[in-house]
Design a protein around this motif. Structure first.
Motif, PDB file in Angstrom:
ATOM      1  N   ASP A 458      -4.398   6.084   3.768  1.00 20.32           N
ATOM      2  CA  ASP A 458      -3.456   4.859   4.252  1.00 20.32           C
ATOM      3  C   ASP A 458      -2.057   5.308   4.559  1.00 20.32           C
ATOM      4  OD1 ASP A 458      -3.617   5.235   1.522  1.00 20.32           O
ATOM      5  OD2 ASP A 458      -2.610   3.013   1.261  1.00 20.32           O
ATOM      6  N   ARG A 462       3.204   6.849  -1.548  1.00 20.73           N
ATOM      7  CA  ARG A 462       3.370   6.234  -2.757  1.00 20.73           C
ATOM      8  C   ARG A 462       2.158   6.564  -3.772  1.00 20.73           C
ATOM      9  NH1 ARG A 462       2.611   0.717   0.607  1.00 20.73           N
ATOM     10  NH2 ARG A 462       0.331   0.644   0.778  1.00 20.73           N
ATOM     11  N   GLU A 464      -0.865   5.681  -3.928  1.00 19.51           N
ATOM     12  CA  GLU A 464      -2.083   5.301  -3.370  1.00 19.51           C
ATOM     13  C   GLU A 464      -2.683   6.421  -2.506  1.00 19.51           C
ATOM     14  OE1 GLU A 464      -1.249   1.419  -2.074  1.00 19.51           O
ATOM     15  OE2 GLU A 464      -3.314   1.217  -1.049  1.00 19.51           O
ATOM     16  N   TRP A 468      -8.725   4.559   2.775  1.00 19.95           N
ATOM     17  CA  TRP A 468      -8.714   3.088   3.135  1.00 19.95           C
ATOM     18  C   TRP A 468      -9.844   2.894   4.047  1.00 19.95           C
ATOM     19  CZ3 TRP A 468      -8.251  -1.187   0.277  1.00 19.95           C
ATOM     20  CH2 TRP A 468      -7.491  -1.257  -0.899  1.00 19.95           C
ATOM     21  N   ASP A 471      -8.187   1.160   7.503  1.00 25.55           N
ATOM     22  CA  ASP A 471      -7.290   1.482   8.327  1.00 25.55           C
ATOM     23  C   ASP A 471      -8.084   2.800   9.171  1.00 25.55           C
ATOM     24  OD1 ASP A 471      -6.460   0.582   5.738  1.00 25.55           O
ATOM     25  OD2 ASP A 471      -4.411   1.638   6.085  1.00 25.55           O
ATOM     26  N   TRP A 522     -13.149  -3.375   7.029  1.00 27.81           N
ATOM     27  CA  TRP A 522     -13.013  -2.357   6.232  1.00 27.81           C
ATOM     28  C   TRP A 522     -14.392  -1.617   5.855  1.00 27.81           C
ATOM     29  CZ3 TRP A 522      -9.069  -5.357   6.714  1.00 27.81           C
ATOM     30  CH2 TRP A 522      -7.903  -4.810   6.228  1.00 27.81           C
ATOM     31  N   LEU A 573      -9.865  -9.484   3.428  1.00 26.34           N
ATOM     32  CA  LEU A 573      -8.453  -8.808   3.723  1.00 26.34           C
ATOM     33  C   LEU A 573      -8.087  -9.536   5.043  1.00 26.34           C
ATOM     34  CD1 LEU A 573      -8.836  -5.162   2.353  1.00 26.34           C
ATOM     35  CD2 LEU A 573      -7.641  -7.318   1.423  1.00 26.34           C
ATOM     36  N   TRP A 576      -5.050  -8.457   7.772  1.00 28.82           N
ATOM     37  CA  TRP A 576      -4.031  -7.887   6.939  1.00 28.82           C
ATOM     38  C   TRP A 576      -2.520  -7.452   7.778  1.00 28.82           C
ATOM     39  CZ3 TRP A 576      -4.319  -7.621   2.052  1.00 28.82           C
ATOM     40  CH2 TRP A 576      -3.620  -6.562   1.168  1.00 28.82           C
ATOM     41  N   PHE A 690      -3.581  -5.927  11.060  1.00 27.14           N
ATOM     42  CA  PHE A 690      -4.444  -4.754  11.121  1.00 27.14           C
ATOM     43  C   PHE A 690      -5.705  -4.610  12.121  1.00 27.14           C
ATOM     44  CE2 PHE A 690      -3.486  -1.767   7.336  1.00 27.14           C
ATOM     45  CZ  PHE A 690      -2.309  -1.753   7.420  1.00 27.14           C
ATOM     46  N   GLU A 734       3.755   0.634   7.897  1.00 28.88           N
ATOM     47  CA  GLU A 734       2.792  -0.479   7.291  1.00 28.88           C
ATOM     48  C   GLU A 734       2.963  -1.568   7.823  1.00 28.88           C
ATOM     49  OE1 GLU A 734       2.680  -0.474   3.387  1.00 28.88           O
ATOM     50  OE2 GLU A 734       0.624  -1.038   3.166  1.00 28.88           O
ATOM     51  N   MET A 750       4.160  -3.796  -0.895  1.00 26.00           N
ATOM     52  CA  MET A 750       3.527  -2.569  -0.296  1.00 26.00           C
ATOM     53  C   MET A 750       4.386  -2.277   0.987  1.00 26.00           C
ATOM     54  SD  MET A 750      -0.325  -3.871   0.244  1.00 26.00           S
ATOM     55  CE  MET A 750       0.393  -4.460   1.917  1.00 26.00           C
ATOM     56  N   HIS A 755       2.253   4.876   8.075  1.00 26.36           N
ATOM     57  CA  HIS A 755       0.707   4.098   7.895  1.00 26.36           C
ATOM     58  C   HIS A 755       0.078   4.185   9.449  1.00 26.36           C
ATOM     59  CE1 HIS A 755       0.058   2.464   4.107  1.00 26.36           C
ATOM     60  NE2 HIS A 755      -0.789   1.436   4.445  1.00 26.36           N
TER      61      HIS A 755
HETATM   62  C1  BGC Z   1      -3.117  -0.165   1.991  1.00 33.47           C
HETATM   63  C2  BGC Z   1      -3.810  -0.557   3.147  1.00 33.47           C
HETATM   64  C3  BGC Z   1      -5.076  -1.304   2.980  1.00 33.47           C
HETATM   65  C4  BGC Z   1      -4.958  -2.494   2.234  1.00 33.47           C
HETATM   66  C5  BGC Z   1      -6.086  -3.190   1.978  1.00 33.47           C
HETATM   67  C6  BGC Z   1      -2.997  -1.294   1.043  1.00 33.47           C
HETATM   68  O1  BGC Z   1      -2.556  -1.133  -0.146  1.00 33.47           O
HETATM   69  O2  BGC Z   1      -1.909   0.831   2.125  1.00 33.47           O
HETATM   70  O3  BGC Z   1      -3.540   0.203   4.166  1.00 33.47           O
HETATM   71  O4  BGC Z   1      -5.869  -0.993   3.621  1.00 33.47           O
HETATM   72  O5  BGC Z   1      -4.100  -2.087   0.751  1.00 33.47           O
HETATM   73  O6  BGC Z   1      -5.860  -4.012   0.751  1.00 33.47           O
END
Ligand code: BGC
Length: 864
Positions: A458, A462, A464, A468, A471, A522, A573, A576, A690, A734, A750, A755
């Motif tokens: 993603d 950070r 993370e 994902w 994405d 997803w 989600l 998003w 997204f 993002e 976030m 991203h």
């Molecule tokens: C990520 C995303 C992801 C999303 C879904 C985020 O924290 O960075 O890109 O798809 O969460 O919950």
């Protein structure tokens, strides 16, 4: 003249030596000056023996020509082809194909770990492993098979082996872990040799996820190495990891992917990977002790299919800044992923600290978006003259670096950013007359590079950096426009299948380190990405390997939906990061999440049916075809009001309806007209998140409304694709407004500046402005249908398709449209000139040119 180019085994970037498949497919490209060239046959030769002439047009992922390879089996192989005129090409350059260790029983080595235990809660040091061995006579060859629990750097006789970084990369370790194969024949000497390795936390036991969990896969670092030396008399000597190895820690005091690396050069171990090194004569902290054998929880050992991470570029400092509080900041001018290499001179013990961030916050380093990731490298000087250093066991996503503790005057030339990425073959280019769009494209490119670091992530900065699924689901097509991702992504899909739950549920991230949540868009990564790879690379293998996983996902949604055929339970989600969702509720989109969920259900069921058709499994084709029809019917009943009004008055709703085939052909114009109305009402600002964003421009194009598509694309106020460019973005953000119009950082939890998801518009740039789209799997038929719009007066794009280089360029001058197209050998192209959507021209390979008046004029089609 017909020549064979790039004869290769397996996927682009994968190994030739240490191939992981017993029957790897082979591919080649053809270069010819004969227009309309078609392959009619090929012949492969294995170690000088012909495997017979095969009548076939296939040149992509062609089946292995002989009996499956056994472990270590090696062959020299070459190919030649015939065209329809009967002309035969010369033999290709030969390639050496050598199988890796294909069976678990091939491994005699034992996993070893340092006896010393590290603090479980803090970033660990890098551990060194070493052992010496004798070679008493000349050798014919040597291979090193190696992997680690943690990320490694391998050393042999004082030098680093290979150029892979962060190896063995990140897979679902408990189910499969990769090993690398190195041809080290030239690095060995007759006499005493020394083999070594450094291993650090990496994904194995370093911090992962925003919960900063450590030891996700295990709490001990480990090494598994097997060196096989072959002598002229056919005998083999092996040097393997076992209890005879020594370990210690050295200058890398701590290394973590999120937090950075701390290196004390005073603890440099000197020639530790060289024969004759005295393990007892080290520095105070260097105390070599015997390694312990242990059994980490790893799955099967596998070779890579795609390329490893490597250094792919270097970026110099653009400006040295002084922050309001007096800090020294380096600006590299480009948000990138990698680390800084620098040369410094100063007294021993001086600590140079580098902190990394993507943006500035009121002139200071903007670290808030990094959340828990410290992204800090520290170097402690040895003090014996100029010293050059770069970290080896971390990476950062940054544009700015704050330097603290620099001895003496700092000059920009002391620093260089090393850009790292999965070393994918760059296949696509795009350029047009609009500089903002070119910058948008460049941002997509940089966003991809920085987030394809072994796993498609993603974000790279950070706490993370996770795979994902959603994405990548939206970005995969665009990724194929830029790089050859088939090997890398088919491996990642393998992990997706391994991490899929027994009931078919797909994890949110792959490799899975979070949890499962049935989530539309997803989870559909399981179905839609294999289909994309098949469309773009003509890779039936990936479809057949993933088919059970694809079905399982659709079955799991089917089980949730039940007889209603609608997915209306659970949390989605959804769309998003819809720009109208509040910063603290990124899932709070305008569109009804259930409408989107069932639309994805219909789409995935259809894709499974189509995949079954391609794979020749009629019962599944029918089963999922029927399911797709039923879901579509249920969706239409539930969400389609009279005519084509959808229950959710949002662009995303209409875009999924059009793009996922939920509307009848005669309903599309009204749906497109409605998107246009909504777009106009929003003053052409983007109103999707997204899931909706990648579909809007294609949906408008499907209805022929390029005017609205271009207005949306070229809008610069917030939120829009070009707004970030006006704010100086050099990667895709993002959020539409990661940086707010007043220049401050979006207060949302976030807020990444790198991203790739919203960069999924790249596919439309390549197809509609650039004019290159797949008309059949693997671009066996190229669809060339550029449509000029906005103020764009010229565009050019190219793609190394699986069959070779395709190019499209056009100019628009005074109402005259000139189109130049290069069609790869062994393919054909379907050409549509703007203003003549219903007129189709089919041409064979070679260079072609057309001129036409826009919009209504007749083309003067002429081959060149
Ligand atoms: C990520 C995303 C992801 C999303 C879904 C985020 O924290 O960075 O890109 O798809 O969460 O919950």
């Amino acid at each position: 003249m017909t020549r064979i180019q790039r004869f290769r085994v397996g996927y682009a970037g994968g190994p030739n030596c240490g191939v992981g498949h017993p029957a790897p497919p082979l591919s080649w490209l053809i270069e010819t000056d004969e227009p309309g060239w078609r392959q009619t046959a090929y012949e492969m030769e294995l170690d000088g023996t012909s495997q017979g002439r095969v009548a076939s047009e296939q040149s992509v992922l062609v089946p292995w020509p002989t009996a499956p390879l056994s472990s270590r089996e090696a062959h020299e192989i070459r190919v030649r082809v015939w065209g329809q005129s009967g002309e035969r090409s010369d033999w290709s350059d030969p390639i050496l194909v050598e199988a890796g260790l294909l069976r678990p029983g091939d491994w005699g080595a034992e996993w070893i770990s340092p006896a010393q235990r590290d603090d479980e809660d803090a970033s660990g040091p890098a551990h060194h492993f070493r052992r010496e061995f004798e070679i008493d006579r000349p050798i014919v060859g040597a291979r090193l098979y190696v992997t680690s629990a943690g990320i490694n750097q391998i050393w042999l006789n004082g030098s680093i082996v290979g150029d892979a970084l962060l190896d063995p990369g990140w897979t679902s370790y408990a189910k499969r872990i990769r090993y690398a194969t190195y041809d080290v024949s030239d690095a060995l000497v007759v006499g005493t040799n020394a083999l070594g390795a450094m291993v650090a936390d990496g994904w194995w036991r370093g911090f992962l996820t925003w919960d900063m969990r450590r030891n996700v896969y295990g709490d001990r670092l480990g090494l598994l190495a097997q060196l096989e030396v072959r002598y002229e008399d056919g005998t083999m000597q092996t040097v393997m990891t076992d209890g005879s190895w020594s370990t210690t820690t050295g200058p890398v005091l701590a290394a973590d992917l999120y937090n950075g690396e701390t290196y004390d050069a005073r603890l440099d171990l000197g020639a530790w990977a060289t024969a004759g090194y005295d393990e007892t004569a080290g520095y105070d902290d260097s105390c070599w002790t015997a390694a312990e054998t242990f059994a980490p929880a790893v799955g099967r050992l596998e070779a890579r299919s795609g390329p490893p991470v490597r250094r792919v570029d270097y970026v110099d400092v653009v400006e040295v800044l002084r922050s309001p509080s007096g800090k020294v900041l380096l600006d590299f001018g480009q948000n990138l992923v990698g680390w800084v290499r620098f040369t410094v001179e100063g007294p021993a013990g001086t600590v140079v600290t580098l902190r990394h961030a993507e943006v500035l916050d009121e002139g200071e380093l903007g670290v808030r978006p990094l959340r828990n990731a410290e992204a800090t490298d520290r170097y402690i000087l040895k003090g014996e003259g100029p010293e050059t250093w770069e970290p080896s066991f971390t990476f950062h996503g940054y544009r700015f670096v704050e330097v603290e503790g620099w001895p003496g005057d700092l000059t920009p030339g002391d620093f260089r950013s090393v850009v790292i990425s999965s070393d994918l073959e760059e296949t696509g280019t795009f350029e047009c007359s609009n500089d903002l769009i070119n910058r948008l494209h460049s941002n997509v490119y940089w966003g991809m590079r920085g987030n394809f670091v072994d796993v498609p992530t993603d974000c790279p900065q950070r706490d993370e950096r996770l795979g994902w699924t959603g994405d990548l689901q939206v970005f995969a097509s665009t990724a194929t426009d830029l790089f050859d991702v088939c090997g890398m992504l088919s491996e990642w899909l393998g992990d997706l299948a391994l991490d899929q739950r027994d009931d078919g549920m797909v994890p949110l991230v792959v490799p899975d380190v979070l949890f499962w949540l049935p989530t539309a868009g997803w989870g559909d990564a399981a179905t839609l990405i294999p289909w994309t790879l098949y469309q773009r690379y003509d890779d039936l293998g990936v479809l057949s390997r993933q088919f059970d996983s694809m079905r399982a996902w659709v079955d799991s949604v089917d089980a949730i939906a039940g007889p209603s055929r609608l997915w209306t339970t659970g949390r989605q989600l959804g769309d998003w990061l819809d720009p109208d969702a509040p910063p603290e509720d990124p899932g709070g989109a305008k569109v009804d999440g259930d409408l989107v969920a069932s639309a994805y259900f219909a789409r995935s069921a259809r894709v499974v049916a189509d995949a079954a058709g391609v794979l020749g499994i009629p019962e599944h084709q029918e089963q999922y075809g029927t399911l797709a029809d039923e879901v579509r019917e249920a969706w239409r009943k539930r969400y389609l009001d009279d005519g084509v009004k959808l229950t959710s008055d949002a662009v995303t709703a209409y875009a999924v309806a059009i793009e996922f085939g939920l509307l009848e052909a005669d309903e599309i114009p009204a749906a497109v007209a409605h998107i246009a109305r909504l777009a106009k009402a929003a003053r052409y600002r983007v109103s999707t998140g997204f899931l909706g964003t990648p579909l809007v421009l294609p949906a408008l194009s499907k209805g022929g409304d390029y005017e609205t598509a271009y207005r949306l694309l070229t809008e610069t106020s917030c939120p829009s694709w070009l707004y970030p460019i006006t704010m100086g973005a050099t990667t895709i953000w993002e959020r539409w407004d990661s940086l707010l119009p007043d220049g401050s950082i979006n207060p949302g939890e976030m807020t990444s500046f790198n991203h790739y998801a919203l960069g999924a518009v790249g596919d439309w740039l390549h197809q509609v402005i650039g004019g290159l789209a797949p008309g059949a799997p693997g671009y066996r038929r190229l669809l060339v249908a550029p449509v000029p719009g906005g103020d764009i007066t010229w565009a050019k794009s190219s793609l190394v398709t699986p069959y070779g280089l395709a190019r499209c360029s056009w100019t628009l001058d005074d109402g005259e449209f000139v189109l130049d197209v290069l069609v790869p050998p062994n393919t054909e192209a379907e050409i549509h000139l703007p203003g003549e959507p219903d007129e189709t021209r089919i041409v064979g390979s070679g260079a072609h040119r057309w001129q036409s008046a826009i919009p209504t004029g007749k083309a003067t089609g002429e081959d060149r």
